[in-house]
Design a protein around this motif. Structure first.
Motif, PDB file in Angstrom:
ATOM      1  N   ASP A  14       0.811  -1.225   0.000  1.00  0.00           N
ATOM      2  CA  ASP A  14       0.000   0.000   0.000  1.00  0.00           C
ATOM      3  C   ASP A  14       0.837   1.264   0.000  1.00  0.00           C
ATOM      4  OD1 ASP A  14      -2.464  -1.384   0.057  1.00  0.00           O
ATOM      5  OD2 ASP A  14      -2.233  -1.717   2.206  1.00  0.00           O
ATOM      6  N   ILE A  15       2.078   1.179  -0.452  1.00  0.00           N
ATOM      7  CA  ILE A  15       2.932   2.360  -0.562  1.00  0.00           C
ATOM      8  C   ILE A  15       3.101   2.676  -2.038  1.00  0.00           C
ATOM      9  CG2 ILE A  15       5.196   3.356  -0.088  1.00  0.00           C
ATOM     10  CD1 ILE A  15       5.443   1.448   2.261  1.00  0.00           C
ATOM     11  N   PRO A  16       2.557   3.802  -2.524  1.00  0.00           N
ATOM     12  CA  PRO A  16       2.653   4.100  -3.953  1.00  0.00           C
ATOM     13  C   PRO A  16       4.067   4.496  -4.346  1.00  0.00           C
ATOM     14  CG  PRO A  16       1.690   5.956  -2.775  1.00  0.00           C
ATOM     15  CD  PRO A  16       1.834   4.838  -1.768  1.00  0.00           C
ATOM     16  N   VAL A  17       4.408   4.292  -5.630  1.00  0.00           N
ATOM     17  CA  VAL A  17       5.704   4.755  -6.098  1.00  0.00           C
ATOM     18  C   VAL A  17       5.702   6.278  -6.117  1.00  0.00           C
ATOM     19  CG1 VAL A  17       6.102   2.704  -7.483  1.00  0.00           C
ATOM     20  CG2 VAL A  17       4.945   4.640  -8.506  1.00  0.00           C
ATOM     21  N   ASP A  18       6.896   6.878  -5.949  1.00  0.00           N
ATOM     22  CA  ASP A  18       6.958   8.332  -5.877  1.00  0.00           C
ATOM     23  C   ASP A  18       7.566   8.938  -7.129  1.00  0.00           C
ATOM     24  OD1 ASP A  18       9.937   8.616  -3.724  1.00  0.00           O
ATOM     25  OD2 ASP A  18       9.524   7.461  -5.535  1.00  0.00           O
ATOM     26  N   ASN A  19       7.588   8.191  -8.220  1.00  0.00           N
ATOM     27  CA  ASN A  19       8.177   8.664  -9.457  1.00  0.00           C
ATOM     28  C   ASN A  19       7.382   8.068 -10.607  1.00  0.00           C
ATOM     29  OD1 ASN A  19       9.837   8.875 -11.778  1.00  0.00           O
ATOM     30  ND2 ASN A  19      11.647   9.103 -10.498  1.00  0.00           N
ATOM     31  N   GLU A  20       6.881   8.924 -11.490  1.00  0.00           N
ATOM     32  CA  GLU A  20       6.067   8.457 -12.613  1.00  0.00           C
ATOM     33  C   GLU A  20       6.822   7.448 -13.471  1.00  0.00           C
ATOM     34  OE1 GLU A  20       3.651  10.351 -16.457  1.00  0.00           O
ATOM     35  OE2 GLU A  20       4.862  11.630 -15.141  1.00  0.00           O
ATOM     36  N   ASP A  21       8.128   7.683 -13.646  1.00  0.00           N
ATOM     37  CA  ASP A  21       8.923   6.795 -14.485  1.00  0.00           C
ATOM     38  C   ASP A  21       9.017   5.388 -13.919  1.00  0.00           C
ATOM     39  OD1 ASP A  21       9.350   8.869 -16.223  1.00  0.00           O
ATOM     40  OD2 ASP A  21      11.346   9.358 -15.457  1.00  0.00           O
ATOM     41  N   GLN A  22       8.928   5.253 -12.597  1.00  0.00           N
ATOM     42  CA  GLN A  22       9.045   3.932 -11.986  1.00  0.00           C
ATOM     43  C   GLN A  22       7.910   3.005 -12.395  1.00  0.00           C
ATOM     44  OE1 GLN A  22       9.590   5.514  -7.898  1.00  0.00           O
ATOM     45  NE2 GLN A  22      11.301   4.082  -7.764  1.00  0.00           N
ATOM     46  N   ASN A  23       6.834   3.575 -12.875  1.00  0.00           N
ATOM     47  CA  ASN A  23       5.718   2.764 -13.362  1.00  0.00           C
ATOM     48  C   ASN A  23       5.733   2.662 -14.878  1.00  0.00           C
ATOM     49  OD1 ASN A  23       2.668   2.587 -14.349  1.00  0.00           O
ATOM     50  ND2 ASN A  23       2.811   1.607 -12.340  1.00  0.00           N
ATOM     51  N   PHE A  24       5.956   3.795 -15.537  1.00  0.00           N
ATOM     52  CA  PHE A  24       5.852   3.814 -17.002  1.00  0.00           C
ATOM     53  C   PHE A  24       6.971   3.034 -17.678  1.00  0.00           C
ATOM     54  CE2 PHE A  24       6.580   5.607 -21.214  1.00  0.00           C
ATOM     55  CZ  PHE A  24       5.308   5.510 -21.758  1.00  0.00           C
ATOM     56  N   ILE A  25       8.212   3.251 -17.263  1.00  0.00           N
ATOM     57  CA  ILE A  25       9.348   2.626 -17.938  1.00  0.00           C
ATOM     58  C   ILE A  25       9.303   1.097 -17.847  1.00  0.00           C
ATOM     59  CG2 ILE A  25      11.864   2.387 -17.908  1.00  0.00           C
ATOM     60  CD1 ILE A  25      12.015   5.375 -17.275  1.00  0.00           C
ATOM     61  N   PRO A  26       9.092   0.503 -16.667  1.00  0.00           N
ATOM     62  CA  PRO A  26       9.002  -0.962 -16.623  1.00  0.00           C
ATOM     63  C   PRO A  26       7.848  -1.518 -17.449  1.00  0.00           C
ATOM     64  CG  PRO A  26       9.406  -0.097 -14.434  1.00  0.00           C
ATOM     65  CD  PRO A  26       9.082   1.071 -15.309  1.00  0.00           C
ATOM     66  N   ASN A  27       6.727  -0.822 -17.459  1.00  0.00           N
ATOM     67  CA  ASN A  27       5.602  -1.310 -18.250  1.00  0.00           C
ATOM     68  C   ASN A  27       5.884  -1.206 -19.748  1.00  0.00           C
ATOM     69  OD1 ASN A  27       3.086  -2.234 -16.734  1.00  0.00           O
ATOM     70  ND2 ASN A  27       3.656  -0.419 -15.557  1.00  0.00           N
ATOM     71  N   ALA A  28       6.633  -0.176 -20.156  1.00  0.00           N
ATOM     72  CA  ALA A  28       7.028  -0.071 -21.560  1.00  0.00           C
ATOM     73  C   ALA A  28       7.910  -1.254 -21.947  1.00  0.00           C
ATOM     74  CB  ALA A  28       7.745   1.249 -21.810  1.00  0.00           C
TER      75      ALA A  28
END
Length: 227
Positions: A21-35
């Protein structure tokens, strides 16, 4: 191959937490791995012996407590089912994967230091993760490291590797940085490369290239639908 007795009395994936339940604090941490995941789904679309996890807990027995996971921004395992028994994984539980540990872990450094260079590196090394990639485009000077680093496990310790894109023969892929347009915005991302150092294009890029080719053919009086 792990023996059943080795993992006797350990909790099952249904008994382990699949979220802190701790969200990531950087947009890239989600977008880059999913790319990377979406691109790999196209590159290896005919294969079913791999799994790429994004922000998913890895439970293992090399730490002090098997109920305490390590959570990389992304990881890749080979020799496992893409969908375990036809279902999505809640987490990656090593003792439910025949003892197969990830071959690659990726961390993306954010404004809040996450022990990528020390504590997490020690965990991955002890776990036996062969390749460890740390991507640090914004805070590399603060951390006194390079923006993109690839480490390989050698005799139980990580050694910094040279070259970009960096070819990983045990995986059959290279990895490196690229600047490209994504929905009209120029971004720096990580991408997969082939052995010749050529980058695999995203679905968006392939569609754009096909459209440019079709437009050129129409300019020449050809009907691309008839080719």
């Amino acid at each position: 191959m792990a023996t059943p007795d080795l993992y006797r009395n350990l909790p099952t994936s249904d008994e382990l937490s699949d979220s802190d339940d701790i969200p990531v604090d950087n947009e890239d941490q989600n977008f880059i791995p999913n790319a990377l995941l979406f691109l790999l789904q196209w590159i290896w679309q005919a294969r079913n012996d791999w799994f790429f996890g994004v922000d998913m807990a890895i439970y293992h027995t090399t730490g002090a407590n098997p109920r305490v996971p390590v959570v990389p921004d992304a990881f890749l395992s080979l020799g496992v089912e893409r969908r375990k028994q036809g279902k999505s994984r809640k987490s990656y539980v090593v003792w439910e994967e025949n003892g197969i540990v990830p071959i690659l872990a990726i961390e993306i450094v954010s404004q809040t230091p996450g022990a990528e260079y020390d504590e997490k590196a020690e965990i991955y090394a002890k776990l036996g993760v062969l390749y460890y990639v740390i991507y640090n485009p914004d805070f590399w000077q603060r951390d006194r490291h390079q923006p993109f680093e690839v480490y390989r496990l050698v005799n139980g310790s990580y050694q910094l590797q040279l070259g970009e894109p960096f070819w990983m023969p045990e995986i059959g892929l290279g990895i490196g940085r690229v600047r490209r347009m994504v929905s009209g915005i120029e971004l720096e991302l990580l991408s997969w490369y082939n052995q010749q150092g050529s980058r695999y294009l995203s679905l968006e890029e392939r569609a754009e290239r096909a459209e440019r080719l079709a437009a050129r053919l129409r300019e020449l009086g050809e009907d691309p639908e008839q080719l």
